[in-house]
Design a protein around this motif. Sequence first.
Motif, short mmCIF file in Angstrom:
data_model
loop_
_atom_site.label_atom_id
_atom_site.label_comp_id
_atom_site.label_asym_id
_atom_site.label_seq_id
_atom_site.Cartn_x
_atom_site.Cartn_y
_atom_site.Cartn_z
N PHE A 70 -2.32 -2.93 0.76
CA PHE A 70 -1.08 -3.05 1.53
C PHE A 70 -0.94 -1.89 2.51
O PHE A 70 -0.64 -2.08 3.69
N SER A 71 -1.21 -0.67 2.03
CA SER A 71 -1.05 0.48 2.91
C SER A 71 -2.06 0.41 4.05
O SER A 71 -1.76 0.78 5.18
N TYR A 72 -3.24 -0.12 3.76
CA TYR A 72 -4.25 -0.22 4.80
C TYR A 72 -3.78 -1.16 5.92
O TYR A 72 -3.91 -0.85 7.11
N ALA A 73 -3.20 -2.29 5.50
CA ALA A 73 -2.70 -3.23 6.49
C ALA A 73 -1.60 -2.59 7.33
O ALA A 73 -1.58 -2.69 8.56
N LEU A 74 -0.72 -1.86 6.63
CA LEU A 74 0.41 -1.22 7.31
C LEU A 74 -0.05 -0.18 8.33
O LEU A 74 0.54 -0.01 9.39
N MET A 75 -1.14 0.52 8.00
CA MET A 75 -1.65 1.57 8.88
C MET A 75 -1.95 1.05 10.28
O MET A 75 -1.82 1.76 11.26
N TRP A 76 -2.37 -0.21 10.38
CA TRP A 76 -2.70 -0.74 11.70
C TRP A 76 -1.45 -0.88 12.54
O TRP A 76 -1.49 -0.69 13.75
N GLY A 77 -0.33 -1.18 11.87
CA GLY A 77 0.93 -1.20 12.60
C GLY A 77 1.30 0.20 13.07
O GLY A 77 1.76 0.40 14.19
N PHE A 78 1.04 1.18 12.20
CA PHE A 78 1.36 2.56 12.57
C PHE A 78 0.38 3.10 13.60
O PHE A 78 0.71 3.98 14.39
N ALA A 79 -0.84 2.55 13.60
CA ALA A 79 -1.79 2.91 14.65
C ALA A 79 -1.23 2.47 16.00
O ALA A 79 -1.27 3.19 16.98
N LEU A 80 -0.67 1.29 16.00
CA LEU A 80 -0.06 0.76 17.22
C LEU A 80 1.07 1.68 17.70
O LEU A 80 1.17 1.99 18.89
N ILE A 81 1.88 2.14 16.75
CA ILE A 81 2.96 3.07 17.10
C ILE A 81 2.39 4.36 17.67
O ILE A 81 2.81 4.84 18.71
N GLY A 82 1.39 4.90 16.99
CA GLY A 82 0.80 6.16 17.43
C GLY A 82 0.22 6.07 18.83
O GLY A 82 0.31 7.02 19.61
N LEU A 83 -0.37 4.92 19.15
CA LEU A 83 -0.99 4.76 20.46
C LEU A 83 0.05 4.45 21.54
O LEU A 83 -0.23 4.58 22.73
N GLY A 118 -2.21 -10.92 5.93
CA GLY A 118 -1.48 -11.44 7.10
C GLY A 118 -1.09 -10.31 8.05
O GLY A 118 -1.31 -10.40 9.27
N ILE A 119 -0.52 -9.24 7.48
CA ILE A 119 -0.11 -8.10 8.33
C ILE A 119 -1.33 -7.53 9.05
O ILE A 119 -1.30 -7.26 10.25
N PHE A 120 -2.42 -7.41 8.31
CA PHE A 120 -3.64 -6.87 8.91
C PHE A 120 -4.11 -7.75 10.07
O PHE A 120 -4.43 -7.27 11.15
N LEU A 121 -4.13 -9.05 9.81
CA LEU A 121 -4.67 -9.96 10.83
C LEU A 121 -3.82 -9.99 12.09
O LEU A 121 -4.33 -10.23 13.18
N VAL A 122 -2.53 -9.72 11.94
CA VAL A 122 -1.68 -9.70 13.13
C VAL A 122 -1.74 -8.34 13.83
O VAL A 122 -1.92 -8.25 15.05
N LEU A 123 -1.61 -7.27 13.04
CA LEU A 123 -1.45 -5.95 13.65
C LEU A 123 -2.76 -5.30 14.09
O LEU A 123 -2.80 -4.60 15.10
N ALA A 124 -3.84 -5.54 13.33
CA ALA A 124 -5.11 -4.88 13.71
C ALA A 124 -5.56 -5.28 15.11
O ALA A 124 -5.89 -4.40 15.91
N PRO A 125 -5.56 -6.58 15.46
CA PRO A 125 -5.96 -6.91 16.83
C PRO A 125 -5.04 -6.30 17.88
O PRO A 125 -5.51 -5.87 18.93
N LEU A 126 -3.74 -6.21 17.56
CA LEU A 126 -2.81 -5.59 18.52
C LEU A 126 -3.15 -4.12 18.72
O LEU A 126 -3.17 -3.60 19.84
N ALA A 127 -3.43 -3.44 17.58
CA ALA A 127 -3.75 -2.02 17.67
C ALA A 127 -5.06 -1.82 18.44
O ALA A 127 -5.17 -0.92 19.28
N ILE A 128 -6.03 -2.68 18.17
CA ILE A 128 -7.32 -2.55 18.86
C ILE A 128 -7.15 -2.80 20.35
O ILE A 128 -7.69 -2.07 21.19
N ARG A 129 -6.32 -3.79 20.67
CA ARG A 129 -6.10 -4.07 22.09
C ARG A 129 -5.42 -2.89 22.77
O ARG A 129 -5.78 -2.49 23.87
N LYS A 130 -4.46 -2.33 22.06
CA LYS A 130 -3.75 -1.17 22.61
C LYS A 130 -4.73 -0.01 22.82
O LYS A 130 -4.70 0.66 23.84
#
Lengths: 336, 268
Positions: free
Chosen positions: B163-176, B252-264
């Motif tokens: 769960f925390s791993y999935a969440l980190m991608w959302g926070f990666a998006l915030i950081g970027l 689900g969170i990972f699949l949505v947020l990781a691509p967004l973070a990578i794109r960012k």
Amino acid sequence: MSEILAVEARGLTKTFSKGDVKALDGFDLDVPVGQVVGLLGPNGAGKTTAVRILSTILAADGGTARIMGFDVAKQAGDVRKTIGLAGQFATVDEYLTGFENLDMVGHLCHLPSTSIRPRATELLEQFGLADAADRPVSTYSGGMRRRLDLAAALVARPPVLFLDEPTTGLDPQSRLGLWDVIEALVAGGTTVLLTTQYLEEADRLANRVVVINAGKVIANGTPADLKADLGATVLEVTVGDHDQALRSAELLKDLSSKVVHVDGDSVEITVEEGPSVAAEAIRRLDALSIPILGLSLHEPSLDDVFLALTGQKTEVDTEALTESTKRRGRKAKETS
Amino acid sequence: MSDIALSERTSSNHTVRYALQDIGTVTKRNLIRTRRIPEALFFSSLQPIMFVLLFRYVFGGAIPVQGTTYVNYLMPGIFVQTMCFGAISTSIGLAEDLQTGLLERFRALPMSRSAVLGGRTSADVVRNIFVILLMTLVGVLVGFRPAGTIATYIAACLVMLLFSYALMWGFALIGLSAPNAEVAQLMSFPILFPLTFASTAFVPVQSMPGWLQVFAKNQPVSVTVDAVRSLMVGGTYHDPSSIWKAIVWSVGIFLVLAPLAIRKYRKV
Ligand SMILES: Nc1ncnc2c1ncn2[C@@H]1O[C@H](COP(=O)(O)OP(=O)(O)OP(=O)(O)O)[C@@H](O)[C@H]1O
Ligand SMILES: [Mg+2]
């Protein structure tokens, strides 16, 4: 197939939406393999933007660029394997030691792991950082960081090197040391694109100088070519006082096709035939008994070139800057 | 022509190996940083310890729970909350790297494009494992007695790490997206507070107003807490379906947020 260029940029444009600045406006550049090209220009001219686009960090809005034949937009991976970059601001990790920084870059460049340690050690030695190798970079001075940053750009021995103001912030000794390093690299076949504010640096290192202003190339040639454009020789005559200098300028004006500068009690004119013009100048001044306190003939410096092209001196040369504004001010007075 | 084809084939063979190797290199670098700034690790560990002590000794007496002691009820909540807050270090770390220009250097290197985000999140997972061990120790000291076996305990840890791993991608998006590290941190709180407190982490949802219960029961933090509680406490809290729900949420969170973070990441 025609000779491949190490760097080839055609019509690069880049506008930053923030502030609506046209940083590059149809920028062209050719750097043949094995040469050093100096990119010169005042602050905000677009030098860093050009380097960032050429090193795949930034995407251009228009135009194309190739590094060793690889397109920066479509073959960024190949470009990155070909280049080394030392940006304008040192980008090393504060919390890692000097050695760890180079070790990390070596791994990220996929060098064979056995060769990374010796390479890092060699570079630390070469850049005078051997003693500081195991200290975190946060304890380094500005110049030490700068040198580490340059070392990091060299880890993978890239055939094309981009150096954005590499000697800014270095003391004279480190600067000379770095020049030697660059010359050694070039002797070994490395191509270098170097931006600089120091005309002396371009003069010493570059085969060719490209002068850029407001995102456009405004001059391009060997340092000697650029100087030749100004006229072969500068004749400087020093007389008794400023009034005499102004009178002398009037007398000597027709000897030069270019502008005549009056600076304090001396007159500077750019001429084609140095010695004969000097003799003529002495005759004319002597005829009106204007005392000649000093007379010299010298080659124009790149500073003169830069001033003539962009109407401004380089930022670092503040003393020269005030001098040149003084000159231009006087010149304006004179012509009015 | 054949040369190009050949080099392309070898390079695609190497792509995965290089990607893993690069993630390893960046992870190592991030962990060295963590080690060089022990104060950061110390104080970020102190905070969940404070939460344990506060809830255990200050609020705990006033919060009735069924079927187990309050400290047993509390610890799964603390674990998941700590994992969530740990994700802030993902956003701060990336915001710092962006600010110092290190990401610029990385972008001019022939490294794998997934390495910066992969290395950041991997290092934060390592950090979370350390935090789990520490919090287990603290919990046991204040009376936490997990039920079940070592295997279920490890399973519970894996559920929260996922769960925390999935969440980190959302926070990666915030950081970027943040202009600097402080703002990245400030941007994280309004997301973390409602998620961790309007949840089953510290109090049973029955005490909340009806409209809030709907959210509090089904949001991902609660589902993950329920799953961890099912594995660590069992009994009344035994609820295998929450484990699957937690895994589905995380994926689900990972699949949505990781691509967004990578794109960012590719655009900054
Ligand atoms: N990220 C950015 N956002 C907005 N404007 C920018 C950005 N980067 C550069 N610019 C603008 O683009 C122009 C060119 O900047 P650039 O950094 O390329 O100049 P430079 O020639 O390297 O100058 P210097 O000698 O000061 O380093 C400047 O007007 C600058 O303000
Ligand atoms: Mg610049």
